[in-house]
Motif scaffolding. Structure first.
Motif, PDB file in Angstrom:
ATOM      1  N   ILE A   6       0.848  -1.206   0.000  1.00  0.00           N
ATOM      2  CA  ILE A   6       0.000   0.000   0.000  1.00  0.00           C
ATOM      3  C   ILE A   6       0.873   1.242   0.000  1.00  0.00           C
ATOM      4  O   ILE A   6       0.627   2.191  -0.743  1.00  0.00           O
ATOM      5  N   ALA A   7       1.917   1.243   0.828  1.00  0.00           N
ATOM      6  CA  ALA A   7       2.835   2.387   0.893  1.00  0.00           C
ATOM      7  C   ALA A   7       3.445   2.661  -0.480  1.00  0.00           C
ATOM      8  O   ALA A   7       3.524   3.817  -0.912  1.00  0.00           O
ATOM      9  N   ASN A   8       3.850   1.609  -1.173  1.00  0.00           N
ATOM     10  CA  ASN A   8       4.425   1.779  -2.517  1.00  0.00           C
ATOM     11  C   ASN A   8       3.405   2.360  -3.483  1.00  0.00           C
ATOM     12  O   ASN A   8       3.735   3.225  -4.299  1.00  0.00           O
ATOM     13  N   MET A   9       2.170   1.913  -3.402  1.00  0.00           N
ATOM     14  CA  MET A   9       1.124   2.430  -4.284  1.00  0.00           C
ATOM     15  C   MET A   9       0.847   3.907  -4.022  1.00  0.00           C
ATOM     16  O   MET A   9       0.528   4.660  -4.936  1.00  0.00           O
ATOM     17  N   VAL A  10       0.982   4.307  -2.754  1.00  0.00           N
ATOM     18  CA  VAL A  10       0.686   5.683  -2.357  1.00  0.00           C
ATOM     19  C   VAL A  10       1.896   6.591  -2.553  1.00  0.00           C
ATOM     20  O   VAL A  10       1.753   7.802  -2.692  1.00  0.00           O
ATOM     21  N   GLY A  11       3.087   6.004  -2.559  1.00  0.00           N
ATOM     22  CA  GLY A  11       4.294   6.799  -2.747  1.00  0.00           C
ATOM     23  C   GLY A  11       4.930   7.263  -1.450  1.00  0.00           C
ATOM     24  O   GLY A  11       5.556   8.326  -1.410  1.00  0.00           O
ATOM     25  N   GLY A  23      -1.901   7.542  13.732  1.00  0.00           N
ATOM     26  CA  GLY A  23      -2.273   8.908  14.077  1.00  0.00           C
ATOM     27  C   GLY A  23      -1.140   9.734  14.631  1.00  0.00           C
ATOM     28  O   GLY A  23      -1.349  10.842  15.113  1.00  0.00           O
ATOM     29  N   SER A  24       0.086   9.220  14.557  1.00  0.00           N
ATOM     30  CA  SER A  24       1.211   9.994  15.080  1.00  0.00           C
ATOM     31  C   SER A  24       1.658  11.086  14.114  1.00  0.00           C
ATOM     32  O   SER A  24       2.394  11.979  14.504  1.00  0.00           O
ATOM     33  N   THR A  25       1.196  11.020  12.860  1.00  0.00           N
ATOM     34  CA  THR A  25       1.493  12.037  11.857  1.00  0.00           C
ATOM     35  C   THR A  25       0.193  12.461  11.199  1.00  0.00           C
ATOM     36  O   THR A  25      -0.619  11.605  10.841  1.00  0.00           O
ATOM     37  N   ARG A  26      -0.006  13.771  11.046  1.00  0.00           N
ATOM     38  CA  ARG A  26      -1.183  14.262  10.327  1.00  0.00           C
ATOM     39  C   ARG A  26      -1.080  13.873   8.872  1.00  0.00           C
ATOM     40  O   ARG A  26       0.001  13.783   8.307  1.00  0.00           O
ATOM     41  N   ILE A  27      -2.230  13.671   8.275  1.00  0.00           N
ATOM     42  CA  ILE A  27      -2.264  13.243   6.881  1.00  0.00           C
ATOM     43  C   ILE A  27      -2.975  14.292   6.040  1.00  0.00           C
ATOM     44  O   ILE A  27      -4.027  14.799   6.436  1.00  0.00           O
ATOM     45  N   ALA A  28      -2.382  14.623   4.914  1.00  0.00           N
ATOM     46  CA  ALA A  28      -3.003  15.575   3.996  1.00  0.00           C
ATOM     47  C   ALA A  28      -4.187  14.898   3.312  1.00  0.00           C
ATOM     48  O   ALA A  28      -4.206  13.681   3.127  1.00  0.00           O
ATOM     49  N   ALA A  29      -5.174  15.690   2.952  1.00  0.00           N
ATOM     50  CA  ALA A  29      -6.363  15.149   2.288  1.00  0.00           C
ATOM     51  C   ALA A  29      -5.989  14.416   1.010  1.00  0.00           C
ATOM     52  O   ALA A  29      -6.530  13.346   0.717  1.00  0.00           O
ATOM     53  N   SER A  30      -5.039  14.957   0.256  1.00  0.00           N
ATOM     54  CA  SER A  30      -4.633  14.299  -0.990  1.00  0.00           C
ATOM     55  C   SER A  30      -4.018  12.930  -0.725  1.00  0.00           C
ATOM     56  O   SER A  30      -4.236  11.982  -1.476  1.00  0.00           O
ATOM     57  N   ARG A  31      -3.279  12.800   0.367  1.00  0.00           N
ATOM     58  CA  ARG A  31      -2.677  11.510   0.721  1.00  0.00           C
ATOM     59  C   ARG A  31      -3.760  10.532   1.191  1.00  0.00           C
ATOM     60  O   ARG A  31      -3.731   9.365   0.862  1.00  0.00           O
ATOM     61  N   LEU A  32      -4.732  11.041   1.938  1.00  0.00           N
ATOM     62  CA  LEU A  32      -5.845  10.206   2.374  1.00  0.00           C
ATOM     63  C   LEU A  32      -6.599   9.656   1.163  1.00  0.00           C
ATOM     64  O   LEU A  32      -6.965   8.480   1.127  1.00  0.00           O
ATOM     65  N   ILE A  33      -6.809  10.489   0.178  1.00  0.00           N
ATOM     66  CA  ILE A  33      -7.495  10.061  -1.041  1.00  0.00           C
ATOM     67  C   ILE A  33      -6.664   9.004  -1.762  1.00  0.00           C
ATOM     68  O   ILE A  33      -7.202   8.003  -2.245  1.00  0.00           O
ATOM     69  N   ALA A  34      -5.349   9.191  -1.820  1.00  0.00           N
ATOM     70  CA  ALA A  34      -4.472   8.208  -2.468  1.00  0.00           C
ATOM     71  C   ALA A  34      -4.536   6.865  -1.743  1.00  0.00           C
ATOM     72  O   ALA A  34      -4.563   5.804  -2.373  1.00  0.00           O
ATOM     73  N   ILE A  35      -4.556   6.899  -0.421  1.00  0.00           N
ATOM     74  CA  ILE A  35      -4.645   5.661   0.364  1.00  0.00           C
ATOM     75  C   ILE A  35      -5.991   4.986   0.112  1.00  0.00           C
ATOM     76  O   ILE A  35      -6.063   3.767  -0.080  1.00  0.00           O
ATOM     77  N   ALA A  36      -7.052   5.764   0.109  1.00  0.00           N
ATOM     78  CA  ALA A  36      -8.382   5.200  -0.155  1.00  0.00           C
ATOM     79  C   ALA A  36      -8.419   4.554  -1.534  1.00  0.00           C
ATOM     80  O   ALA A  36      -8.948   3.442  -1.693  1.00  0.00           O
ATOM     81  N   ASN A  37      -7.840   5.216  -2.529  1.00  0.00           N
ATOM     82  CA  ASN A  37      -7.793   4.649  -3.877  1.00  0.00           C
ATOM     83  C   ASN A  37      -7.006   3.347  -3.898  1.00  0.00           C
ATOM     84  O   ASN A  37      -7.407   2.378  -4.555  1.00  0.00           O
ATOM     85  N   ALA A  38      -5.889   3.305  -3.193  1.00  0.00           N
ATOM     86  CA  ALA A  38      -5.071   2.096  -3.143  1.00  0.00           C
ATOM     87  C   ALA A  38      -5.833   0.940  -2.495  1.00  0.00           C
ATOM     88  O   ALA A  38      -5.683  -0.219  -2.892  1.00  0.00           O
ATOM     89  N   LEU A  39      -6.660   1.263  -1.512  1.00  0.00           N
ATOM     90  CA  LEU A  39      -7.433   0.238  -0.809  1.00  0.00           C
ATOM     91  C   LEU A  39      -8.750  -0.096  -1.512  1.00  0.00           C
ATOM     92  O   LEU A  39      -9.433  -1.052  -1.137  1.00  0.00           O
ATOM     93  N   GLY A  40      -9.108   0.724  -2.495  1.00  0.00           N
ATOM     94  CA  GLY A  40     -10.356   0.493  -3.213  1.00  0.00           C
ATOM     95  C   GLY A  40     -11.592   0.878  -2.421  1.00  0.00           C
ATOM     96  O   GLY A  40     -12.651   0.283  -2.575  1.00  0.00           O
ATOM     97  N   VAL A  41     -11.454   1.892  -1.545  1.00  0.00           N
ATOM     98  CA  VAL A  41     -12.591   2.394  -0.769  1.00  0.00           C
ATOM     99  C   VAL A  41     -12.690   3.896  -0.949  1.00  0.00           C
ATOM    100  O   VAL A  41     -11.778   4.532  -1.480  1.00  0.00           O
TER     101      VAL A  41
END
Length: 108
Positions: A6-11, A23-41
């Motif tokens: 998943i990390a590789n897919m997200v970059g 939750g130890s690091t804040r996540i940008a909305a664009s990164r959250l979207i990339a993770i969701a896309n990688a997970l198919g949700v």
């Protein structure tokens, strides 16, 4: 799928993905979207899971899904944490009111 895949897919690195997950690091909305896309949700599924520990999957029209993505992106751009907190409080209040109105009345 592994966390490293998943990390590789997200970059990002596996360690960075783990920091997002815990939750130890804040996540940008664009990164959250990339993770969701990688997970198919959808991104809102990840947010619901993070907020209450359980997935909240709903079937929404495409226009609503686009609005959710836009809302997530705008929320990520709010710099003042007090403003983010206030916005979450308003959304929670609106959701609670909606749930109370649509819940069946109990009979005793």
């Amino acid at each position: 799928m592994t966390q490293k895949q998943i990390a590789n897919m997200v970059g990002v690195t596996g360690a960075q993905l783990h920091r997002y997950e815990t939750g130890s690091t804040r996540i940008a909305a664009s990164r959250l979207i990339a993770i969701a896309n990688a997970l198919g949700v959808r991104p809102d599924t990840l947010l619901a899971t993070a907020s209450n520990g359980e997935p909240h999957v709903t079937s929404l029209p495409v226009s609503t899904s686009e609005e959710i993505v836009e809302l997530i992106q705008m929320f990520g751009n709010i710099a003042d944490p007090r403003h983010r907190t206030a916005l979450v409080a308003v959304a929670r209040m609106m959701t609670t009111q909606h749930a109370q109105r649509s819940a069946p009345e109990e009979t005793t």
